[in-house]
Motif scaffolding. Sequence first.
Motif, PDB file in Angstrom:
ATOM      1  N   VAL A 179       0.863  -1.056  -0.261  1.00 54.66           N
ATOM      2  CA  VAL A 179      -0.307   0.178   0.049  1.00 54.66           C
ATOM      3  C   VAL A 179       0.703   1.432  -0.406  1.00 54.66           C
ATOM      4  O   VAL A 179       0.767   2.121  -1.078  1.00 54.66           O
ATOM      5  CB  VAL A 179      -1.017  -0.296   1.327  1.00 54.66           C
ATOM      6  N   SER A 180       1.687   1.045   0.572  1.00 51.64           N
ATOM      7  CA  SER A 180       2.680   2.682   0.829  1.00 51.64           C
ATOM      8  C   SER A 180       3.503   2.701  -0.280  1.00 51.64           C
ATOM      9  O   SER A 180       3.894   3.868  -0.636  1.00 51.64           O
ATOM     10  CB  SER A 180       3.916   2.425   1.992  1.00 51.64           C
ATOM     11  N   LYS A 181       3.259   1.840  -0.993  1.00 53.71           N
ATOM     12  CA  LYS A 181       4.269   2.638  -2.382  1.00 53.71           C
ATOM     13  C   LYS A 181       3.814   2.802  -3.551  1.00 53.71           C
ATOM     14  O   LYS A 181       3.674   3.068  -4.913  1.00 53.71           O
ATOM     15  CB  LYS A 181       5.481   0.958  -2.999  1.00 53.71           C
ATOM     16  N   GLY A 182       2.260   2.798  -2.904  1.00 54.22           N
ATOM     17  CA  GLY A 182       0.734   3.200  -4.243  1.00 54.22           C
ATOM     18  C   GLY A 182       0.670   2.056  -5.073  1.00 54.22           C
ATOM     19  O   GLY A 182       0.630   2.491  -6.601  1.00 54.22           O
ATOM     20  N   TYR A 183       0.978   0.855  -5.346  1.00 54.82           N
ATOM     21  CA  TYR A 183       0.438  -0.685  -6.388  1.00 54.82           C
ATOM     22  C   TYR A 183      -1.014  -0.167  -6.505  1.00 54.82           C
ATOM     23  O   TYR A 183      -1.473   0.544  -5.438  1.00 54.82           O
ATOM     24  CB  TYR A 183       1.364  -1.164  -6.261  1.00 54.82           C
ATOM     25  N   PRO A 184      -1.522  -0.232  -7.559  1.00 52.02           N
ATOM     26  CA  PRO A 184      -2.648  -0.538  -7.448  1.00 52.02           C
ATOM     27  C   PRO A 184      -3.414  -1.085  -6.426  1.00 52.02           C
ATOM     28  O   PRO A 184      -2.635  -2.376  -6.260  1.00 52.02           O
ATOM     29  CB  PRO A 184      -2.979  -1.339  -9.424  1.00 52.02           C
ATOM     30  N   LEU A 185      -4.303  -0.715  -5.983  1.00 50.41           N
ATOM     31  CA  LEU A 185      -5.681  -1.720  -5.127  1.00 50.41           C
ATOM     32  C   LEU A 185      -6.216  -2.445  -5.059  1.00 50.41           C
ATOM     33  O   LEU A 185      -6.360  -3.320  -4.507  1.00 50.41           O
ATOM     34  CB  LEU A 185      -5.301  -0.453  -3.607  1.00 50.41           C
ATOM     35  N   ALA A 186      -6.956  -2.606  -6.301  1.00 50.90           N
ATOM     36  CA  ALA A 186      -7.819  -3.045  -6.631  1.00 50.90           C
ATOM     37  C   ALA A 186      -7.244  -4.886  -6.427  1.00 50.90           C
ATOM     38  O   ALA A 186      -7.615  -5.745  -5.927  1.00 50.90           O
ATOM     39  CB  ALA A 186      -8.116  -2.769  -7.995  1.00 50.90           C
ATOM     40  N   PRO A 187      -5.794  -5.317  -7.804  1.00 46.80           N
ATOM     41  CA  PRO A 187      -6.386  -6.114  -7.552  1.00 46.80           C
ATOM     42  C   PRO A 187      -5.730  -6.801  -6.355  1.00 46.80           C
ATOM     43  O   PRO A 187      -5.996  -8.469  -6.012  1.00 46.80           O
ATOM     44  CB  PRO A 187      -4.762  -5.761  -8.499  1.00 46.80           C
ATOM     45  N   LEU A 188      -4.727  -5.996  -5.467  1.00 48.67           N
ATOM     46  CA  LEU A 188      -4.651  -6.494  -4.102  1.00 48.67           C
ATOM     47  C   LEU A 188      -6.196  -6.893  -3.391  1.00 48.67           C
ATOM     48  O   LEU A 188      -6.406  -7.805  -2.964  1.00 48.67           O
ATOM     49  CB  LEU A 188      -3.785  -5.429  -2.870  1.00 48.67           C
ATOM     50  N   VAL A 189      -6.836  -6.427  -2.918  1.00 52.31           N
ATOM     51  CA  VAL A 189      -8.337  -6.543  -2.513  1.00 52.31           C
ATOM     52  C   VAL A 189      -9.227  -7.611  -3.072  1.00 52.31           C
ATOM     53  O   VAL A 189      -9.678  -8.708  -2.962  1.00 52.31           O
ATOM     54  CB  VAL A 189      -9.287  -4.688  -3.853  1.00 52.31           C
ATOM     55  N   ALA A 190      -8.491  -7.649  -4.667  1.00 53.77           N
ATOM     56  CA  ALA A 190      -9.544  -8.939  -5.360  1.00 53.77           C
ATOM     57  C   ALA A 190      -8.627 -10.692  -4.662  1.00 53.77           C
ATOM     58  O   ALA A 190      -9.234 -11.456  -4.328  1.00 53.77           O
ATOM     59  CB  ALA A 190      -9.197  -9.237  -6.752  1.00 53.77           C
ATOM     60  N   MET A 191      -7.351 -10.212  -4.607  1.00 55.47           N
ATOM     61  CA  MET A 191      -6.708 -11.576  -4.515  1.00 55.47           C
ATOM     62  C   MET A 191      -7.085 -11.916  -2.489  1.00 55.47           C
ATOM     63  O   MET A 191      -7.384 -12.990  -2.055  1.00 55.47           O
ATOM     64  CB  MET A 191      -4.848 -10.945  -3.939  1.00 55.47           C
ATOM     65  N   LEU A 192      -7.033 -10.551  -1.854  1.00 47.34           N
ATOM     66  CA  LEU A 192      -7.256 -11.032  -0.261  1.00 47.34           C
ATOM     67  C   LEU A 192      -9.085 -11.493  -0.352  1.00 47.34           C
ATOM     68  O   LEU A 192      -9.305 -12.528   0.330  1.00 47.34           O
ATOM     69  CB  LEU A 192      -7.147  -9.852  -0.038  1.00 47.34           C
ATOM     70  N   GLY A 193     -10.214 -10.312  -1.003  1.00 44.32           N
ATOM     71  CA  GLY A 193     -10.881 -11.580  -1.812  1.00 44.32           C
ATOM     72  C   GLY A 193     -11.406 -12.745  -1.932  1.00 44.32           C
ATOM     73  O   GLY A 193     -11.927 -13.651  -0.998  1.00 44.32           O
ATOM     74  N   TYR A 194     -10.098 -13.776  -2.517  1.00 48.50           N
ATOM     75  CA  TYR A 194     -10.760 -14.297  -3.035  1.00 48.50           C
ATOM     76  C   TYR A 194     -10.153 -15.844  -2.048  1.00 48.50           C
ATOM     77  O   TYR A 194     -10.380 -16.757  -1.677  1.00 48.50           O
ATOM     78  CB  TYR A 194     -10.039 -14.485  -4.561  1.00 48.50           C
ATOM     79  N   ASP A 195      -8.881 -15.134  -1.136  1.00 52.91           N
ATOM     80  CA  ASP A 195      -8.434 -15.633   0.024  1.00 52.91           C
ATOM     81  C   ASP A 195      -9.343 -15.357   1.084  1.00 52.91           C
ATOM     82  O   ASP A 195      -9.644 -16.597   1.715  1.00 52.91           O
ATOM     83  CB  ASP A 195      -7.189 -15.443   0.220  1.00 52.91           C
ATOM     84  N   ALA A 196     -10.592 -14.920   1.309  1.00 50.49           N
ATOM     85  CA  ALA A 196     -11.442 -14.834   2.399  1.00 50.49           C
ATOM     86  C   ALA A 196     -12.658 -15.675   2.037  1.00 50.49           C
ATOM     87  O   ALA A 196     -12.867 -16.393   3.078  1.00 50.49           O
ATOM     88  CB  ALA A 196     -11.840 -13.408   2.748  1.00 50.49           C
ATOM     89  N   CYS A 197     -12.510 -15.889   0.962  1.00 53.55           N
ATOM     90  CA  CYS A 197     -14.222 -17.128   0.011  1.00 53.55           C
ATOM     91  C   CYS A 197     -12.887 -18.150   0.238  1.00 53.55           C
ATOM     92  O   CYS A 197     -14.285 -18.790   1.040  1.00 53.55           O
ATOM     93  CB  CYS A 197     -14.224 -16.940  -1.120  1.00 53.55           C
ATOM     94  N   ARG A 198     -11.898 -18.361   0.768  1.00 56.91           N
ATOM     95  CA  ARG A 198     -11.565 -20.343   0.617  1.00 56.91           C
ATOM     96  C   ARG A 198     -11.557 -20.510   2.013  1.00 56.91           C
ATOM     97  O   ARG A 198     -12.227 -21.854   1.648  1.00 56.91           O
ATOM     98  CB  ARG A 198     -10.249 -20.615   0.113  1.00 56.91           C
ATOM     99  N   ASP A 199     -11.931 -19.777   2.838  1.00 59.04           N
ATOM    100  CA  ASP A 199     -12.497 -20.240   4.194  1.00 59.04           C
ATOM    101  C   ASP A 199     -13.654 -19.771   5.130  1.00 59.04           C
ATOM    102  O   ASP A 199     -13.682 -19.657   6.193  1.00 59.04           O
ATOM    103  CB  ASP A 199     -11.174 -19.668   5.574  1.00 59.04           C
ATOM    104  N   ALA A 200     -14.635 -19.455   4.157  1.00 62.39           N
ATOM    105  CA  ALA A 200     -15.664 -18.255   4.930  1.00 62.39           C
ATOM    106  C   ALA A 200     -16.158 -20.035   5.451  1.00 62.39           C
ATOM    107  O   ALA A 200     -17.234 -20.294   6.137  1.00 62.39           O
ATOM    108  CB  ALA A 200     -16.329 -18.741   3.544  1.00 62.39           C
ATOM    109  N   PRO A 201     -16.423 -21.592   5.362  1.00 65.74           N
ATOM    110  CA  PRO A 201     -17.085 -22.142   6.044  1.00 65.74           C
ATOM    111  C   PRO A 201     -17.065 -21.894   7.437  1.00 65.74           C
ATOM    112  O   PRO A 201     -17.896 -22.597   8.184  1.00 65.74           O
ATOM    113  CB  PRO A 201     -16.594 -23.424   5.110  1.00 65.74           C
ATOM    114  N   ALA A 202     -15.775 -22.164   7.646  1.00 65.63           N
ATOM    115  CA  ALA A 202     -15.012 -21.630   9.312  1.00 65.63           C
ATOM    116  C   ALA A 202     -15.260 -20.834   9.448  1.00 65.63           C
ATOM    117  O   ALA A 202     -14.991 -19.980  10.951  1.00 65.63           O
ATOM    118  CB  ALA A 202     -14.430 -22.118   9.136  1.00 65.63           C
TER     119      ALA A 202
END
Length: 231
Positions: A153-176
């Motif tokens: 975030v501090s380096k100013g890279y695009p946030l949308a790809p990071l948000v998408a990646m973290l959101g994808y990971d969030a879905c993997r553990d959704a049952p628990a």
Amino acid sequence: KEKLDLEAVAGNAVPPDDADRSALRAALRGASPEACARRVIESLKRGVSLDGVASVAVEEAAARLSSANLYDLPALHAFLYADTARWVLRFSKTHTRVFPLLQACLLLQAQKRPVDAPVAMSSGDEAALRSGIRAAIESRASEEASARTRGYVSKGYPLAPLVAMLGYDACRDAPASGHNVELASAGADEVLVHRPPAPDALPALARILSVCPRDRSAWDVLEARFPLTSF
């Protein structure tokens, strides 16, 4: 017991300056709910906008989550509540919105969570940092996951790809860990929609993903249908 013209403060339009932000953070870390409420009300009386108070509450909640060493549900709930109190201000700034905002502040005051000094790990290019974040989350290296995300975030890279990646990971553990998807949604709002953004929202999400309960028993089937191809 403080007298406050709710109709008047609902129309406040002054963004908080550094002194206002410091005073509000002190209120959220104060010794008593009465002192917290009094300081928040004083800020509103000085003309600080509801959005400004909400942004500080969200920043404080995110900073606490980004320091968490366990799956801290009360702290996670406090972040989601603060985000929701801020979100409704996008389309409604009536006097009734003062109450949930004040409740969000009081909830944070009641929890008394430590906030670590922010650490950033920013070595590597955009792709290398995202890869490092995923590896840290997968290996449950919570401090590294948070620090690498903060570095990205501090380096100013695009946030949308990071948000998408973290959101994808969030879905993997959704049952628990069903709250992860809600947290990912709130974190996306806080960095992509709201202004000013809450810079610790994504480090907080990365840290929580690295310490959350996991259940990926059904993920192989879902991944075959929705493959991870963008990161």
